[in-house]
Write an enzyme that holds these catalytic residues in place. Structure first.
Site, PDB file in Angstrom:
ATOM      1  CB  ALA A   1      46.154  43.623  33.068  1.00  0.00           C
ATOM      2  CE  LYS A   2      39.657  37.497  29.540  1.00  0.00           C
ATOM      3  NZ  LYS A   2      38.481  38.375  29.443  1.00  0.00           N
ATOM      4  CB  SER A   3      43.949  40.778  36.710  1.00  0.00           C
ATOM      5  OG  SER A   3      43.104  41.808  37.168  1.00  0.00           O
TER       6      SER A   3
ATOM      7  CE1 TYR B   1      36.027  39.541  33.096  1.00  0.00           C
ATOM      8  CE2 TYR B   1      38.276  40.039  33.762  1.00  0.00           C
ATOM      9  CZ  TYR B   1      37.315  39.946  32.785  1.00  0.00           C
ATOM     10  OH  TYR B   1      37.638  40.273  31.486  1.00  0.00           O
TER      11      TYR B   1
END
Length: 309
Positions: A160-162, A166
């Site tokens: 999931a690109k949460s 990052y």
């Protein structure tokens, strides 16, 4: 690497446009307190047929998957968000830009339970050049293997690109810069190669592409998938496999892939020259075809490009 951000006049927020300077959230939103935010990075290119967005629907479908994983599904469909992206680019009168759709938890509850914190959807766009520089695309970049490992599967959902994921990427980039490198490569908890700070990775070995398997420590990259399809079209074999660190040093060529990084050659790792120390022939072939497709200057048999005009 990209410098200070220069914004555009308008941002889409839940069906309305707000001024860039008025796009604000509360300090106690769950997005600020606990990183409850998912996002996408998409590029719009200026093509001979007008502005065109690359793999728009694929990015938005991944946004929906990330949102579902974190239990903050927006009230919009993929098509409605695609229309909003197009409308935002047009409203800002941009020919090319970077697009950052975001779904986040706003201000409501102060606890980690999100029930009373509203789900908000935002779409900023802004002009942005090559993430690792135009020279990086041509000559390659110097990278290091980071001391920070990618997270183990079933700790945080790396697929999931949460936003929270990052924070680790930022640590990797800062460490690399502190030692004179442009970017970093992360290893998984078992010591095998995972991905860059925000890019997938390919090796060229004896004319074939090798890329680390998706083992729960890295993101399913849309550019990664695009490169694999381009390689298939070009008759280049691709192997997904476990990649030990020493394979990086033995590779004939290396390159990063990602929406921001596009197809960026790697000329050295940990101070060791890779191949001839620049953009190798296979990398150049893949890069050229990729830029043809996204720039609307070559055939697009996969239907990846969405034209605005």
């Amino acid at each position: 690497m990209a410098g200070k951000l220069t914004g555009s006049p308008w941002i889409w927020k839940d069906g309305e446009f707000v001024r860039w300077e008025n796009a604000k959230i509360h300090i106690l939103s769950l997005a600020v307190q606990f990183g409850a935010s998912v996002f996408e990075g998409i590029r719009c290119y200026d093509t001979p047929k007008g502005p065109a967005v690359f793999r728009l629907h694929d990015h938005l479908r991944r946004l929906m998957t990330s949102s579902r994983t974190y239990r903050m599904q927006p009230e919009y469909t993929v098509e409605e968000l695609a229309d909003a992206v197009v409308a935002t680019i047009r409203r800002n009168e941009l020919r090319s830009c970077y697009i950052r759709p975001m779904v986040l938890r706003g201000y409501g509850a102060s606890s980690m339970h999100p029930e009373h914190s509203p789900v908000e959807s935002w779409i900023p766009v802004w002009p942005w050049g090559a993430y690792l520089g135009e020279e990086g695309l041509k000559r390659g970049v110097d990278v290091c293997v980071s001391s920070w490992n990618r997270p183990a599967p079933n700790t945080i959902p790396s697929g999931a690109k949460s936003a929270g994921n990052y924070i680790l990427s930022s640590l990797m980039v800062m460490e690399a810069a502190a030692h004179g490198y442009v970017e970093a490569i992360g290893l998984g908890p078992g010591g095998l190669v995972s991905e860059g700070s925000g890019q997938n990775l390919f090796l060229v070995m004896d004319g074939e592409l090798v890329t680390p398997i998706l083992d729960g420590t890295s993101l399913w990259g849309i550019t990664r998938h695009s490169v694999m399809k381009i390689a298939e079209e070009q008759g280049i074999r691709v192997r997904e496999q476990l990649v030990p660190r020493e394979m990086l040093y033995a590779a004939d060529e290396l390159f990063f892939t990602g929406t921001a990084s596009e197809v960026t050659p790697i000329r050295s790792v940990d101070g060791l020259q890779i191949g001839q120390g620049g953009r190798g022939p296979v990398t150049e072939r893949i890069q050229r075809r990729y830029l043809e497709v996204v720039g609307g200057r070559g055939p697009d048999p996969w239907g990846w490009v969405t034209y605005l005009e």
